[in-house]
Design a protein around this motif. Structure first.
Motif, PDB file in Angstrom:
ATOM      1  N   LEU A  26       0.959  -0.960  -0.020  1.00  0.00           N
ATOM      2  CA  LEU A  26      -0.135   0.058  -0.157  1.00  0.00           C
ATOM      3  C   LEU A  26       0.737   1.287   0.055  1.00  0.00           C
ATOM      4  O   LEU A  26       0.365   2.343   0.033  1.00  0.00           O
ATOM      5  CB  LEU A  26      -1.101  -0.150   1.363  1.00  0.00           C
ATOM      6  CG  LEU A  26      -1.902  -1.283   1.176  1.00  0.00           C
ATOM      7  CD1 LEU A  26      -2.611  -1.044   2.695  1.00  0.00           C
ATOM      8  CD2 LEU A  26      -3.003  -0.965   0.027  1.00  0.00           C
ATOM      9  N   ILE A 189      -6.213  -2.985   5.020  1.00  0.00           N
ATOM     10  CA  ILE A 189      -6.550  -1.974   4.079  1.00  0.00           C
ATOM     11  C   ILE A 189      -7.360  -0.801   4.884  1.00  0.00           C
ATOM     12  O   ILE A 189      -7.351   0.534   4.966  1.00  0.00           O
ATOM     13  CB  ILE A 189      -7.480  -2.351   2.816  1.00  0.00           C
ATOM     14  CG1 ILE A 189      -6.747  -3.037   1.945  1.00  0.00           C
ATOM     15  CG2 ILE A 189      -8.380  -1.257   2.281  1.00  0.00           C
ATOM     16  CD1 ILE A 189      -7.186  -3.722   0.781  1.00  0.00           C
ATOM     17  N   ASP A 192      -5.150   1.114   7.045  1.00  0.00           N
ATOM     18  CA  ASP A 192      -4.310   1.928   6.288  1.00  0.00           C
ATOM     19  C   ASP A 192      -4.992   3.220   6.010  1.00  0.00           C
ATOM     20  O   ASP A 192      -4.658   4.372   6.137  1.00  0.00           O
ATOM     21  CB  ASP A 192      -4.034   1.357   4.908  1.00  0.00           C
ATOM     22  CG  ASP A 192      -3.308   2.354   4.033  1.00  0.00           C
ATOM     23  OD1 ASP A 192      -2.129   2.745   4.262  1.00  0.00           O
ATOM     24  OD2 ASP A 192      -3.678   2.628   3.100  1.00  0.00           O
TER      25      ASP A 192
END
Length: 203
Positions: A26, A189, A192
């Motif tokens: 990421l 995710i 993040d």
């Protein structure tokens, strides 16, 4: 330097490498205490010379590298040896981690360390992220990747902070207990996105 730092920890076999790899995908800079630990005992380093002198030259392999598996077996069965090694390496590792954190340039960075809490490295971070998994799964997962014996893995687990205590420090928790890779990835995710907002909106 990334002004916002997430400290990631978890017991042996909890999935720290898998999770940090997702953060890296990421675009997040990863500062890894295990990598730092290898750097400070590289061939020719003063620390490696000290280890060889203290434990014996047979703790180096044919290439002059530290035999980490042999040393780990020794220190996890001898408290005095472990204390000596920690006193030598922990300040050097901390210095290396600080140097790498200073170079981090992503919106936030992740400092991953098995002993984040035990070695007070959590004082360097803004959030503590714990990967949680039960002890039986830790043993099974570690045996699958590592030549260590079950007894040695149990000694390592016993030397680390108990799961309940580790969780008491957590700002965020990733559940890696029997979850699919897709669900694990989604947890990362989601975090993040949360960390990006926090990094861009400091309190």
């Amino acid at each position: 330097m990334s002004k916002f730092i997430v400290g990631l920890t978890g017991g042996i076999g909890s999935g720290k490498t898998t999770v940090t790899n997702i953060f890296a995908e990421l675009g997040i800079d990863i500062i890894d205490a295990d990598v730092a630990a290898r750097i400070v005992v590289a061939p020719g380093s003063p620390a490696l010379s000290a280890i060889s002198e203290h434990f014996g030259a047979d703790y180096l392999d044919a290439q002059g590298q530290l035999n980490r598996a042999k040393l780990r077996s020794r220190v996890f069965s001898a408290a005095d040896d472990k204390a000596w090694l920690n006193a030598l390496l922990h300040p050097l590792i901390r210095q290396e981690l600080l140097a790498q954190l200073a170079k981090a340039s992503s919106v936030y960075s992740v400092l991953v360390a098995p002993l984040l809490l035990e070695n007070k490295l959590h004082k360097l971070v803004d959030r503590v992220l714990v990967i949680n998994i039960d002890q039986e799964s830790q043993i099974v997962r570690t045996l699958a990747r590592d030549p260590s014996s079950s007894a040695e893995i149990k000694r390592i687990i016993a030397s680390q902070m108990p799961s309940e205590q580790r969780l008491s420090f957590a700002d965020d928790v990733i559940n890696n207990q029997g979850v699919s890779m897709a669900k694990l990835r989604q947890q990362v995710i989601d975090l993040d996105q949360k960390y990006r907002v926090m990094a861009n909106n400091p309190v």
